[in-house]
Design a protein around this motif. Structure first.
Motif, mmCIF file in Angstrom:
data_model
loop_
_atom_site.group_PDB
_atom_site.id
_atom_site.type_symbol
_atom_site.label_atom_id
_atom_site.label_comp_id
_atom_site.label_asym_id
_atom_site.label_seq_id
_atom_site.Cartn_x
_atom_site.Cartn_y
_atom_site.Cartn_z
ATOM 1 N N UNK A 230 0.974 -1.212 -0.114
ATOM 2 C CA UNK A 230 -0.101 0.360 0.208
ATOM 3 C C UNK A 230 0.400 1.639 0.094
ATOM 4 N N UNK A 231 0.583 2.275 -0.643
ATOM 5 C CA UNK A 231 1.003 3.278 -1.039
ATOM 6 C C UNK A 231 -0.201 4.927 -0.087
ATOM 7 N N UNK A 232 -0.122 5.011 0.562
ATOM 8 C CA UNK A 232 -0.941 5.931 1.528
ATOM 9 C C UNK A 232 -1.148 7.303 1.069
ATOM 10 N N UNK A 233 -2.400 7.511 0.489
ATOM 11 C CA UNK A 233 -3.019 9.136 0.585
ATOM 12 C C UNK A 233 -3.172 9.199 2.055
ATOM 13 N N UNK A 234 -3.911 11.181 1.651
ATOM 14 C CA UNK A 234 -5.018 11.210 2.968
ATOM 15 C C UNK A 234 -6.444 10.628 2.661
ATOM 16 N N UNK A 235 -6.463 10.731 1.460
ATOM 17 C CA UNK A 235 -8.247 9.754 1.256
ATOM 18 C C UNK A 235 -7.954 8.816 0.280
ATOM 19 N N UNK A 236 -6.750 7.965 0.163
ATOM 20 C CA UNK A 236 -6.914 7.019 -0.710
ATOM 21 C C UNK A 236 -5.461 5.939 -0.601
ATOM 22 N N UNK A 237 -5.795 4.929 -0.861
ATOM 23 C CA UNK A 237 -4.748 3.964 -0.598
ATOM 24 C C UNK A 237 -4.538 2.907 -2.113
ATOM 25 N N UNK B 191 0.582 6.225 -13.390
ATOM 26 C CA UNK B 191 0.105 6.627 -11.592
ATOM 27 C C UNK B 191 1.663 6.751 -11.110
ATOM 28 N N UNK B 192 2.816 6.795 -11.385
ATOM 29 C CA UNK B 192 3.488 7.324 -10.887
ATOM 30 C C UNK B 192 3.363 9.135 -11.066
ATOM 31 N N UNK B 193 2.655 9.889 -11.877
ATOM 32 C CA UNK B 193 2.312 11.645 -12.008
ATOM 33 C C UNK B 193 1.226 11.603 -10.888
ATOM 34 N N UNK B 194 -0.035 10.963 -11.159
ATOM 35 C CA UNK B 194 -0.730 10.854 -10.010
ATOM 36 C C UNK B 194 -0.508 10.862 -8.519
ATOM 37 N N UNK B 195 0.302 10.201 -8.161
ATOM 38 C CA UNK B 195 0.777 9.976 -6.846
ATOM 39 C C UNK B 195 1.885 10.552 -6.457
ATOM 40 N N UNK B 196 2.502 11.478 -7.778
ATOM 41 C CA UNK B 196 3.091 12.400 -7.072
ATOM 42 C C UNK B 196 2.880 13.691 -7.337
ATOM 43 N N UNK B 197 1.487 14.104 -8.281
ATOM 44 C CA UNK B 197 0.739 15.179 -7.091
ATOM 45 C C UNK B 197 0.279 14.794 -6.616
ATOM 46 N N UNK B 198 -0.915 13.992 -6.096
ATOM 47 C CA UNK B 198 -1.058 13.462 -5.142
ATOM 48 C C UNK B 198 -0.921 13.160 -3.357
ATOM 49 N N UNK B 199 0.226 12.877 -3.307
ATOM 50 C CA UNK B 199 0.723 12.828 -2.465
ATOM 51 C C UNK B 199 2.642 13.070 -2.662
ATOM 52 N N UNK B 200 2.568 15.516 -2.197
ATOM 53 C CA UNK B 200 3.958 15.771 -2.746
ATOM 54 C C UNK B 200 4.906 15.482 -1.309
ATOM 55 N N UNK B 201 4.537 14.563 -0.431
ATOM 56 C CA UNK B 201 5.662 14.387 0.194
ATOM 57 C C UNK B 201 6.661 12.752 -0.676
ATOM 58 N N UNK B 202 5.945 12.472 -1.121
ATOM 59 C CA UNK B 202 6.286 11.447 -1.512
ATOM 60 C C UNK B 202 7.782 11.879 -2.451
ATOM 61 N N UNK B 203 8.745 11.002 -2.700
ATOM 62 C CA UNK B 203 9.760 11.179 -2.965
ATOM 63 C C UNK B 203 9.765 11.596 -4.543
ATOM 64 N N UNK B 204 10.667 12.288 -4.889
ATOM 65 C CA UNK B 204 10.851 12.508 -6.077
ATOM 66 C C UNK B 204 11.452 11.498 -6.991
ATOM 67 N N UNK B 205 12.901 10.663 -6.242
ATOM 68 C CA UNK B 205 13.834 10.208 -6.512
ATOM 69 C C UNK B 205 12.583 8.687 -6.738
ATOM 70 N N UNK B 206 11.070 7.836 -6.680
ATOM 71 C CA UNK B 206 10.525 6.557 -6.732
ATOM 72 C C UNK B 206 10.010 7.483 -7.795
ATOM 73 N N UNK B 207 10.036 5.806 -8.881
ATOM 74 C CA UNK B 207 9.090 5.913 -9.315
ATOM 75 C C UNK B 207 8.409 4.837 -9.213
ATOM 76 N N UNK B 208 6.203 4.775 -9.766
ATOM 77 C CA UNK B 208 6.060 4.121 -10.067
ATOM 78 C C UNK B 208 5.819 2.767 -10.725
ATOM 79 N N UNK B 209 5.978 2.117 -10.653
ATOM 80 C CA UNK B 209 6.045 0.628 -12.062
ATOM 81 C C UNK B 209 4.628 -0.240 -11.503
ATOM 82 N N UNK B 210 4.404 -0.939 -13.204
ATOM 83 C CA UNK B 210 3.775 -1.798 -12.536
ATOM 84 C C UNK B 210 2.502 -1.439 -12.807
#
Length: 115
Positions: A36-43, A61-80
């Motif tokens: 799980x990658x938890x956002x404020x109102x989603x998983x 998915x990478x764009x969605x998660x980086x916009x929705x969770x600003x504290x997500x590391x910019x060095x992390x990328x979402x795969x699959x």
């Protein structure tokens, strides 16, 4: 059944609203063990070993998660492939994706999905 947003890796396939029923469905959707990658109102449910096994980059998915969770590391990328559900309820069960989350996905990804 929980309503969720499925964001496939392949950019020629559109994200869709799907229904998932528990762990087995989540694992099938992300093609392996889930993390799980938890956002404020989603998983967001991602493949736990996706980077290790060489799954392809998922730009939407990478764009969605980086916009929705600003504290997500910019060095992390979402795969699959990724499944996004609402948060969890008081019993720890997944909740349906909300119209507000769908609207955010539409805005971030240029989609026109609805529940």
């Amino acid at each position: 059944m929980t309503k969720a947003l499925m964001i496939p890796t392949e950019t020629d396939q559109l994200p869709t609203i799907v229904e998932v029923n528990g762990l087995a469905d989540l694992q099938k959707a992300v093609e392996g063990y889930v993390e799980p990658v938890d956002g404020d109102d989603f998983t967001a449910w991602v493949n736990e070993e996706g980077k290790i096994t060489g799954m392809p980059f998922n730009p939407r998915a990478d764009r969605f998660l980086h916009l929705a969770i600003p504290e997500l590391s910019t060095f992390d990328c979402i795969v699959g492939p990724v499944i996004i559900t609402g948060g969890v309820d008081e019993d720890g069960d997944n909740t349906d994706i909300t119209p507000e989350l769908i609207e955010r996905a539409n805005e971030y990804l240029g989609l026109s999905l609805s529940l």
